[in-house]
Write a protein that holds these residues in place. Structure first.
Motif, short mmCIF file in Angstrom:
data_model
loop_
_atom_site.label_atom_id
_atom_site.label_comp_id
_atom_site.label_asym_id
_atom_site.label_seq_id
_atom_site.Cartn_x
_atom_site.Cartn_y
_atom_site.Cartn_z
N SER A 1 -15.01 -18.15 24.39
CA SER A 1 -15.79 -17.67 25.52
C SER A 1 -17.22 -17.29 25.15
O SER A 1 -18.16 -17.68 25.83
CB SER A 1 -15.11 -16.48 26.17
OG SER A 1 -13.83 -16.83 26.60
N LEU A 2 -17.39 -16.52 24.10
CA LEU A 2 -18.74 -16.07 23.73
C LEU A 2 -19.62 -17.23 23.28
O LEU A 2 -20.81 -17.26 23.59
CB LEU A 2 -18.67 -15.00 22.65
CG LEU A 2 -18.08 -13.66 23.11
CD1 LEU A 2 -17.99 -12.69 21.93
CD2 LEU A 2 -18.91 -13.07 24.22
N TYR B 1 -26.97 -24.10 20.90
CA TYR B 1 -27.46 -25.40 21.31
C TYR B 1 -26.72 -25.80 22.59
O TYR B 1 -25.61 -25.34 22.85
CB TYR B 1 -27.20 -26.45 20.23
CG TYR B 1 -27.76 -26.07 18.88
CD1 TYR B 1 -29.13 -26.00 18.68
CD2 TYR B 1 -26.92 -25.76 17.81
CE1 TYR B 1 -29.66 -25.65 17.45
CE2 TYR B 1 -27.44 -25.41 16.58
CZ TYR B 1 -28.81 -25.35 16.41
OH TYR B 1 -29.33 -24.99 15.21
N THR B 2 -27.31 -26.69 23.36
CA THR B 2 -26.68 -27.10 24.62
C THR B 2 -25.35 -27.81 24.39
O THR B 2 -24.44 -27.69 25.21
CB THR B 2 -27.61 -28.03 25.42
OG1 THR B 2 -27.98 -29.14 24.59
CG2 THR B 2 -28.84 -27.31 25.90
N GLY B 3 -25.21 -28.51 23.31
CA GLY B 3 -23.96 -29.20 23.02
C GLY B 3 -22.79 -28.26 22.79
O GLY B 3 -21.63 -28.64 22.96
N TYR C 1 -17.24 -25.93 22.95
CA TYR C 1 -16.38 -24.75 22.88
C TYR C 1 -15.65 -24.45 24.18
O TYR C 1 -15.01 -23.41 24.30
CB TYR C 1 -17.19 -23.54 22.43
CG TYR C 1 -17.73 -23.72 21.03
CD1 TYR C 1 -16.88 -24.00 19.98
CD2 TYR C 1 -19.08 -23.64 20.76
CE1 TYR C 1 -17.36 -24.18 18.70
CE2 TYR C 1 -19.57 -23.82 19.49
CZ TYR C 1 -18.70 -24.09 18.46
OH TYR C 1 -19.17 -24.28 17.19
N TRP C 2 -15.74 -25.30 25.16
CA TRP C 2 -14.98 -25.16 26.39
C TRP C 2 -13.97 -26.29 26.43
O TRP C 2 -14.33 -27.46 26.31
CB TRP C 2 -15.91 -25.23 27.60
CG TRP C 2 -15.18 -25.07 28.89
CD1 TRP C 2 -14.71 -26.05 29.70
CD2 TRP C 2 -14.81 -23.85 29.52
NE1 TRP C 2 -14.08 -25.53 30.78
CE2 TRP C 2 -14.13 -24.17 30.70
CE3 TRP C 2 -14.99 -22.51 29.18
CZ2 TRP C 2 -13.63 -23.20 31.55
CZ3 TRP C 2 -14.48 -21.55 30.03
CH2 TRP C 2 -13.82 -21.90 31.20
N ASN C 3 -12.70 -25.99 26.60
CA ASN C 3 -11.63 -26.98 26.63
C ASN C 3 -11.68 -27.82 25.36
O ASN C 3 -11.80 -29.05 25.39
CB ASN C 3 -11.73 -27.85 27.88
CG ASN C 3 -10.40 -28.43 28.26
OD1 ASN C 3 -9.42 -28.27 27.55
ND2 ASN C 3 -10.36 -29.13 29.37
N THR D 1 -9.55 -28.77 23.00
CA THR D 1 -8.60 -29.81 22.65
C THR D 1 -8.95 -31.13 23.34
O THR D 1 -8.86 -32.19 22.73
CB THR D 1 -7.17 -29.39 23.03
OG1 THR D 1 -7.14 -28.98 24.39
CG2 THR D 1 -6.70 -28.25 22.16
N VAL D 2 -9.35 -31.06 24.59
CA VAL D 2 -9.76 -32.28 25.30
C VAL D 2 -11.06 -32.81 24.70
O VAL D 2 -11.22 -34.02 24.53
CB VAL D 2 -9.92 -32.01 26.81
CG1 VAL D 2 -10.52 -33.20 27.52
CG2 VAL D 2 -8.57 -31.64 27.42
N ASN D 3 -11.98 -31.92 24.35
CA ASN D 3 -13.23 -32.34 23.74
C ASN D 3 -12.98 -33.05 22.40
O ASN D 3 -13.61 -34.06 22.10
CB ASN D 3 -14.15 -31.15 23.55
CG ASN D 3 -15.51 -31.57 23.07
OD1 ASN D 3 -16.03 -32.61 23.45
ND2 ASN D 3 -16.10 -30.76 22.21
N ASN D 4 -12.05 -32.53 21.60
CA ASN D 4 -11.72 -33.20 20.34
C ASN D 4 -11.12 -34.58 20.59
O ASN D 4 -11.44 -35.54 19.89
CB ASN D 4 -10.74 -32.35 19.52
CG ASN D 4 -11.39 -31.13 18.94
OD1 ASN D 4 -12.61 -31.08 18.78
ND2 ASN D 4 -10.60 -30.12 18.65
N TRP D 5 -10.26 -34.68 21.60
CA TRP D 5 -9.66 -35.97 21.93
C TRP D 5 -10.74 -36.96 22.36
O TRP D 5 -10.75 -38.11 21.91
CB TRP D 5 -8.63 -35.80 23.06
CG TRP D 5 -7.86 -37.05 23.32
CD1 TRP D 5 -6.71 -37.44 22.73
CD2 TRP D 5 -8.23 -38.08 24.25
NE1 TRP D 5 -6.33 -38.66 23.24
CE2 TRP D 5 -7.23 -39.08 24.17
CE3 TRP D 5 -9.28 -38.27 25.13
CZ2 TRP D 5 -7.26 -40.22 24.93
CZ3 TRP D 5 -9.32 -39.42 25.89
CH2 TRP D 5 -8.32 -40.39 25.79
#
Length: 113
Positions: free
Chosen positions: A22-23, A30-32, A37-39, A41-45
């Protein structure tokens, strides 16, 4: 939990169930980081199965955004497709890709702290 030898204790990773920081999402450096850091597991996939597997991005996007920027844009469009047919998702993911690429370009030019 022990290794197969029965003597060595495995290192337990407790952060595997963590899906949001969250923090780091609320106050990104950075904007990325907002997307990273939100969701997570989906981002890693999306990173491993779409971003890294794009061999040749569309030439039009490469001319406009560069190779990495085109891959980011294609990955974000794929993410929007997974969210459904709502136009706001497409607008959001398209804008975040453009903004991320613009900020990355500015970071090369402007001094950072």
């Amino acid at each position: 939990e022990y290794e197969s030898d029965g003597k060595t204790i495995k290192e337990i990773k407790w952060d595997r169930g963590n899906n949001i920081w969250s923090l780091k999402t609320a106050f990104p450096q950075y904007t990325g980081h907002v997307v990273r850091y939100w969701n997570m597991t989906v981002n890693n996939w999306l990173t491993f199965y779409i971003f890294y597997r794009i061999d040749k991005a569309p030439k039009v996007l490469v001319m406009l955004q560069g190779e990495k920027g085109a891959k980011v844009l294609v990955t974000r469009i794929a993410s929007a497709l997974f969210h459904g047919v709502y136009p706001c998702y497409y607008f959001f993911f398209f804008c975040t890709a453009i903004l991320t690429n613009a900020i990355d370009t500015l970071r090369l030019i402007l001094p950072t702290f």
